[in-house]
Motif scaffolding. Structure first.
Motif, PDB file in Angstrom:
ATOM      1  N   LYS A 201     -58.618  49.751  -3.519  1.00  0.00           N
ATOM      2  CA  LYS A 201     -57.402  50.495  -3.159  1.00  0.00           C
ATOM      3  C   LYS A 201     -57.619  52.013  -3.223  1.00  0.00           C
ATOM      4  CE  LYS A 201     -52.975  48.810  -4.224  1.00  0.00           C
ATOM      5  NZ  LYS A 201     -51.822  48.702  -5.147  1.00  0.00           N
TER       6      LYS A 201
ATOM      7  N   LYS B 269     -48.086  50.345  -2.896  1.00  0.00           N
ATOM      8  CA  LYS B 269     -48.187  48.907  -3.185  1.00  0.00           C
ATOM      9  C   LYS B 269     -48.233  48.078  -1.906  1.00  0.00           C
ATOM     10  CE  LYS B 269     -47.600  49.033  -7.743  1.00  0.00           C
ATOM     11  NZ  LYS B 269     -48.720  48.717  -8.623  1.00  0.00           N
ATOM     12  N   ASN B 270     -47.217  48.308  -1.046  1.00  0.00           N
ATOM     13  CA  ASN B 270     -47.059  47.453   0.135  1.00  0.00           C
ATOM     14  C   ASN B 270     -47.582  48.135   1.390  1.00  0.00           C
ATOM     15  OD1 ASN B 270     -45.537  45.545  -1.470  1.00  0.00           O
ATOM     16  ND2 ASN B 270     -43.914  47.092  -1.459  1.00  0.00           N
ATOM     17  N   LYS B 271     -47.909  47.335   2.358  1.00  0.00           N
ATOM     18  CA  LYS B 271     -48.411  47.858   3.637  1.00  0.00           C
ATOM     19  C   LYS B 271     -47.343  48.710   4.342  1.00  0.00           C
ATOM     20  CE  LYS B 271     -51.350  45.929   7.241  1.00  0.00           C
ATOM     21  NZ  LYS B 271     -52.551  46.527   6.635  1.00  0.00           N
TER      22      LYS B 271
ATOM     23  N   THR C 103     -53.678  43.051  -2.898  1.00  0.00           N
ATOM     24  CA  THR C 103     -53.415  42.109  -1.792  1.00  0.00           C
ATOM     25  C   THR C 103     -52.254  42.560  -0.906  1.00  0.00           C
ATOM     26  OG1 THR C 103     -52.414  40.814  -3.550  1.00  0.00           O
ATOM     27  CG2 THR C 103     -54.341  39.875  -2.529  1.00  0.00           C
ATOM     28  N   ARG C 104     -51.224  43.154  -1.539  1.00  0.00           N
ATOM     29  CA  ARG C 104     -50.054  43.541  -0.748  1.00  0.00           C
ATOM     30  C   ARG C 104     -50.380  44.662   0.232  1.00  0.00           C
ATOM     31  NH1 ARG C 104     -46.127  44.687  -5.573  1.00  0.00           N
ATOM     32  NH2 ARG C 104     -48.120  44.843  -6.650  1.00  0.00           N
ATOM     33  N   LEU C 105     -51.257  45.572  -0.151  1.00  0.00           N
ATOM     34  CA  LEU C 105     -51.615  46.671   0.750  1.00  0.00           C
ATOM     35  C   LEU C 105     -52.509  46.172   1.884  1.00  0.00           C
ATOM     36  CD1 LEU C 105     -51.431  49.737   1.259  1.00  0.00           C
ATOM     37  CD2 LEU C 105     -53.507  50.006  -0.099  1.00  0.00           C
ATOM     38  N   GLY C 106     -53.350  45.214   1.547  1.00  0.00           N
ATOM     39  CA  GLY C 106     -54.194  44.609   2.573  1.00  0.00           C
ATOM     40  C   GLY C 106     -55.273  45.533   3.117  1.00  0.00           C
TER      41      GLY C 106
ATOM     42  N   ASP D 233     -42.403  51.527  -1.366  1.00  0.00           N
ATOM     43  CA  ASP D 233     -43.672  51.722  -2.093  1.00  0.00           C
ATOM     44  C   ASP D 233     -44.894  51.517  -1.195  1.00  0.00           C
ATOM     45  OD1 ASP D 233     -42.000  52.118  -4.203  1.00  0.00           O
ATOM     46  OD2 ASP D 233     -42.345  50.163  -5.129  1.00  0.00           O
ATOM     47  N   SER D 234     -44.825  52.114  -0.021  1.00  0.00           N
ATOM     48  CA  SER D 234     -45.917  51.957   0.944  1.00  0.00           C
ATOM     49  C   SER D 234     -46.627  53.313   1.111  1.00  0.00           C
ATOM     50  CB  SER D 234     -45.340  51.515   2.289  1.00  0.00           C
ATOM     51  OG  SER D 234     -44.488  52.533   2.775  1.00  0.00           O
TER      52      SER D 234
ATOM     53  N   LYS E  15     -51.642  31.592  -6.688  1.00  0.00           N
ATOM     54  CA  LYS E  15     -52.274  32.366  -5.601  1.00  0.00           C
ATOM     55  C   LYS E  15     -52.989  31.466  -4.599  1.00  0.00           C
ATOM     56  CE  LYS E  15     -51.763  36.588  -7.334  1.00  0.00           C
ATOM     57  NZ  LYS E  15     -51.314  37.785  -6.686  1.00  0.00           N
TER      58      LYS E  15
END
Ligand code: UTP
Length: 417
Positions: free
Chosen positions: A116, A392-394, A108-111, A398-399, A341
Motif C-alpha cells: 500500500k 482504505k477503499n478504492k 485488499t480494499r484498495l486493490g 476513505d479513498s 476470507k
C-alpha cells in the motif's frame, strides 16, 4: 523417517491428516524436509482452539463498558501546552523517540498491485504514500536536529517489494541507517472444518497475524533490542495508510510523561453515532477500544452533560507506547479475532481451487487489545482535518480521492499560516 513419524503422529492427533497427503505429493527431497520442518513449527493445539472459538459467540457485556476521559489538544491552556511541549521536545531532541509504521496489511480494499505504501496518491508530485510519510519524518528531523529511527513492519508477502521500493528511491533522502524493516508473524489459515489449508504451491497456507502481532514481532526480531541500544524510550506506532499522520508529537509525549502513563492514543471526534469506527472506552476498568459492531445503537447515541457522544473518541491507529510497555505486552498473547476470507488452496486430490467467495478463516490480533493490559493511558483528541486522511477503499469514503483532498487542504492551510 524419525521426523516423518513424529509429523504423522502430530497430524493424526490433531486431525490434520490432509497435510500428510500434501507431503506425499511433494517430489523434491529438500522441499519434503522443509515441509516437515514447517509442520513441526505449528502450534496445532492453538490453531484447533482458534478454530473452535470461531463457533462461539463473543461474550461481550455492554455493562462492563464505560466512557474514558480524554484531553482535547486544542483546548489546552497556553501554559499546559507549553509545559507538555517542552517536556516532549526535550525527549525528542535527546533522541529518545522512534517511529514504527505498520505496513504488513494486505490492502485488499484498495486493490493496489503492490504494498500500500507504494501507491501513488495522485498528487501533482506523484508522491507515493511512503514518500509522503518520509516527508513528515524529514521535516521533524530538521526541526529537532535529531535522527529519528524508523522501523517499518512488513509481511512475508510484501517485505521484498517494500525494501526494493525504498532502495530504488534512495530512501527518499532519509538516512538509510535510520530505516529498518521487520516482518510480522503469520498463522496458518483453516477451512470451515478447521483443516489447515495448503496453498497453490503446496506449502502451508498462512496469513499475517494482524497489527496486534507487532508487539511479539518487535521482540522476536530483535527490534526492541535495537531500540534499547539506541536509548529509545517512546515509540509512536501508526498505520501506513494515513497520509496526515503526525508521528512526532511533543505534546503527546509530554502529557504521557506528566501523567505517568506507558501509552497514549490519539482520537478524533466520531462524526456520527453510526460512523463505522472503534472508540476508546474503559472495559472492565481498563483502557480499551470498543468496535462499532460491539456497541448497541442506544449506547452509540448516548450523550454526556456537554451534549457530546459518550463514546465519541474514535481510535485512528495513532498510538504511542513506552518501551517498557512494548516489552511487557510483547511477552503476552493478545487475543485473536477471526476473519472470514477468500483463500485459494490445493484440495485433497491435489487440484488448485480458486476461491470466488470467502471460504477460510484467518486469525488476527488487534493492536488496541494491548491497552487492556495497562492500568491507564492518555487519550488525546486531535483535529480530524489535521491528522486523519486514511486511504482504505478504492472509491468513495476513505479513498485516495478523499485523502488527496484532505492532504492538499491541510498543506494549503499550513502554507497560509
Ligand atoms: P487495515 O485493517 O486497514 O487492513 O490495516 P489493510 O490490510 O491495510 O487493508 P484491507 O482491510 O485488506 O483492505 C490498518 C493498518 O494496519 C496494518 C496495515 O498495513 C495498515 O497500516 N496491518 C494490518 C498490518 O501491518 N498487519 C496486519 O496484519 C494487518
Amino acid at each position: 523417517d524419525e521426523k516423518l513419524k513424529q509429523v504423522t503422529d502430530i497430524c493424526k492427533k490433531y486431525d490434520q491428516e490432509q497435510l500428510l497427503d500434501a507431503y506425499k505429493r511433494i517430489k523434491d527431497e529438500k522441499e519434503k524436509q522443509e515441509f516437515l520442518d514447517k509442520i513441526l513449527t505449528i502450534d496445532f493445539k492453538k490453531i484447533n482452539q482458534l478454530y473452535n472459538d470461531t463457533k462461539k459467540e463473543k461474550d461481550f457485556n455492554e455493562q462492563n463498558v464505560k466512557p474514558i476521559s480524554y484531553v482535547d489538544k486544542s483546548k489546552l491552556t497556553k501554559e499546559q501546552y507549553e509545559k507538555y511541549y517542552k517536556i516532549g521536545e526535550k525527549t525528542i531532541k535527546e533522541g529518545k523517540l522512534a517511529v514504527v509504521t505498520m505496513a504488513g496489511g494486505q490492502g485488499t480494499r484498495l486493490g493496489h498491485n503492490g504494498p500500500k505504501g507504494t501507491y501513488d496518491l495522485g498528487l501533482d508530485s506523484h508522491k507515493s504514500i511512503f514518500e509522503i510519510l518520509t516527508d513528515t519524518l524529514k521535516e521533524a528531523r530538521e526541526k529537532y536536529k535529531v535522527d529519528i529511527p524508523w522501523y517499518i513492519m512488513t509481511s512475508e508477502e510484501n517485505n521484498d517489494a517494500t525494501v526494493k521500493f525504498f532502495k530504488e528511491h534512495n530512501f527518499f533522502g532519509y538516512p538509510q541507517n535510520c530505516v529498518s524493516f521487520f516482518k510480522q508473524g503469520r498463522l496458518p489459515m483453516v477451512d470451515t472444518n478447521g483443516k489447515i489449508l495448503v496453498d497453490e504451491k503446496g506449502n502451508i497456507k498462512e496469513a499475517a497475524d494482524g497489527h496486534g502481532g507487532i508487539f511479539s514481532s518487535l521482540l522476536k526480531d530483535g527490534v526492541l533490542y535495537d531500540m534499547k541500544a539506541r536509548n529509545i524510550e517512546w515509540v509512536f506506532i501508526g498505520g501506513v495508510d494515513n497520509v496526515l499522520v503526525k508521528p512526532v508529537d511533543p505534546v503527546l509525549i509530554g502529557i504521557s510523561i506528566e501523567k505517568h502513563v506507558l501509552a497514549a492514543g490519539k482520537s478524533i471526534i466520531k462524526a456520527s453515532p453510526t460512523e463505522k469506527v472503534g472508540v476508546f472506552c474503559k472495559h472492565n476498568g481498563k483502557p480499551s477500544v470498543v468496535e462499532y459492531t460491539e456497541i448497541s445503537p442506544k449506547m452509540a447515541e448516548e450523550k454526556n452533560q456537554e451534549g457530546e457522544l459518550k463514546y465519541g473518541e474514535s481510535h485512528i491507529l495513532c498510538n504511542q507506547f513506552n518501551i517498557k510497555a512494548i516489552e511487557q505486552i510483547g511477552k503476552q498473547q493478545l487475543p485473536y479475532h477471526k476473519a472470514f476470507k477468500k483463500a485459494n488452496y490445493t484440495d485433497k486430490s491435489g487440484n488448485v481451487v480458486i476461491a470466488d467467495k470467502p471460504n477460510a478463516y484467518k486469525f488476527e490480533a488487534f493492536l488496541f487489545d494491548a491497552f487492556e493490559s495497562l492500568d491507564d493511558i492518555v487519550v488525546m483528541r486531535v483535529k480530524r482535518e489535521d491528522e486523519f486522511a486514511p486511504v482504505k477503499n478504492k472509491e468513495g469514503v476513505d479513498s485516495p480521492e478523499t485523502a488527496r483532498k484532505l492532504y492538499i487542504d491541510f498543506h494549503n492551510k499550513e502554507r497560509k499560516l
